[in-house]
Design an enzyme around this catalytic site. Sequence first.
Site, PDB file in Angstrom:
ATOM      1  N   CYS A   1       0.823  -1.224   0.000  1.00 12.24           N
ATOM      2  CA  CYS A   1       0.000   0.000   0.000  1.00 12.24           C
ATOM      3  C   CYS A   1       0.852   1.267   0.000  1.00 12.24           C
ATOM      4  CB  CYS A   1      -0.946  -0.006   1.195  1.00 12.24           C
ATOM      5  SG  CYS A   1      -0.114  -0.253   2.783  1.00 12.24           S
TER       6      CYS A   1
ATOM      7  N   HIS B   1      -1.572   1.208   7.469  1.00 14.16           N
ATOM      8  CA  HIS B   1      -2.033   1.235   6.087  1.00 14.16           C
ATOM      9  C   HIS B   1      -1.842   2.634   5.529  1.00 14.16           C
ATOM     10  CE1 HIS B   1      -4.269   0.222   2.534  1.00 14.16           C
ATOM     11  NE2 HIS B   1      -5.192   1.152   2.777  1.00 14.16           N
TER      12      HIS B   1
END
Length: 682
Positions: free
Chosen positions: A378, A600
């Site tokens: 990510c 994330h």
Amino acid sequence: MATSVEEVSLSIVREYLSRKGLRRTIACMDEEHPRTEASVNNRSHLRQILNMEGLYRKNKALNSPLKTLLEIIVKHRIEGLKNDKITCSKSDPLPSARTMSWIANSSAVSPTVMNDTQTEDSTTAYVISKHVKLSSDIEEVCPSQPPMASLQDNDSYIRREPEKKAPTTESTQKSRTNRIRRGMMAGPIASTSQESNKKRQNQRLEVSKQQLIKKEENKHVGDALLVAGVHQKSSESGLSEITSADCVGVQRELCIAQERVQRENSFGKVQQDILKTTTVKSLPKPNVADLDVSEMVLDDIDDDDDLRELSKVSFPRTVAEHSCAGRPMDQHTAMELKAVLLGSSLNCFSVEWRNQGFTFLDTHDLRYGIVQKKGGPCGVLASIQAFVLKKLLFENFESSNTGLQMLRPSNTTRRKCLVLAAAEILWRAGEGKQATIAINSRQNQFTPTGHYKSEGVLEKITCFTVDNIKDLQLLLERHIDQFETGVLGCILFTISAVLSRSIDKVRDDMDVPTTTLIGAHGYCTQELVNLLLCGRAVSNVFDNDMELDSGNSNMTLLKGVKGHCDVGLLSLFEHYDICKVGAYLKTPCYPIWVVCSESHFSVLFGLQRELLTNQDKSLEFDLYYYDGLANQQEEIRLTVSVGKWALNCQHVDTDLIPPLEHCIRTRWKGAFVNWNDTEPIL
């Protein structure tokens, strides 16, 4: 599926280059002719397609067998031509008076019984004998021509010859043209223009002398053969003289044959003149050091127009092609890359990384968004997403689009933005001096040995280094499919960034040189995200470097961001007082931030640059949030209220505040965030 002749031909060449160890040549070939599903990658399958199992077994039984299929084929053809020449030399002696007698008496030449057509058959036999002699003359002048048909085929040849009274057809002329061209053009360019001119002048003088000699010989031989043909015909037919009609027919055939020789000679001269004009006048004078294998003209030319167009071809390659010669990945570099990315040369990339590219969404409101398939890479996706938005929003390529319309780009526009975004990141990693692009060549560049675990990724990479950002953009545009739709796109881009920075500098950027760019569970570390955002793989997010006293007069240097970045960063760790994001990342040049929240990375961005300059005043503005892993179906628009605007807003229970709001408040203290009827992300 039918086998393509072109693919089989390319596969034969690849097999030759591979077994000869010409890896750089293979890389250049794969760049110009990428492999497809129709490519033949199995040597046994290739032998079956070519129906050469017998040749292969025969070669294998030799004491010194050839290693490549191409060599086996060439050897077979050479031996076949030698056998044909030996057979021809034994059965086809040069024409003479004795030969004329043999031809006249041969049943192959005179298959019919002597009757009323005897005159025509004898005339034909004479013409064939003349053709045999003339073919040897043509062979001396134009050695690229194939040998004349053997006398074993004279039966069929004689039956066809009387019908060929007219000049040669266009197809025959083209066929002869192609053979002459191949003989004259299938070689390297001369080392210097002076040597080239001298050789061509000598060739032209030799050809001219040969033409004069052959003309005289043809005249004498023609007269002698004419007399021999007259006597032979008289003795066999029992006639004491030849009719005037027969003489006229024989002379006509002789004239046609002589004209054919003259056309061949004049055509060879014209071809040399054309080639001289092409190489000396039209082309720049190349340097020996600048010549490349790909610059030689080795192809057959099937039309006169193609030969005329040859003078317009620019042989020197473009600056981009010269400056970015690909180099195959070697095992040492692959081991170093694995160590800095994964921690050890025995570790491998996870499935999440191997299957991730930069593919865009087709949802109408989110056409700018790059899809993340699974967790892990990510940080790379969010970083390049941020730069794509920068190109899309603030370097507008579709002038007709304004406001939210810029977030609905066409396929062409968003692909162009991806190319420019990737180029900017790699160019910054190379300190604005050079950049390296890693491309999947789809074949192994080295054979792994020792302390290294092969997985079919690094072994197939070819690296291209450029020292100009325009060349970098062109190279990325040429190979953008590998990054956008290829399954290894994310890995290739990460490797490109590391190589652009260099492995040694990446380690030197880190606080601890043994730190990896891909951490536990395949997550991106802060070092990798900083490399993509700032061009340096520093371990911290504060401004500049910081020294800490670790006792005993020992100082520990902590490395941070060295200057303002185009794209910023907001972190949930700052809300928990674990780190401090400096102004260089918190206040970037463009209102775009990579957000680190709950291990994330995602993206937060605005449409107006003004909100960066009014941070201490009361204002209200919109921010858009995109998370490639969240499977978004609609855009998320957040209205942020700062100052007095925030006091008028009703606050909710702090226990239910989404982490994204905490990140926003690290940038705008006390801000109120309205999700505008969108379900808050908790």
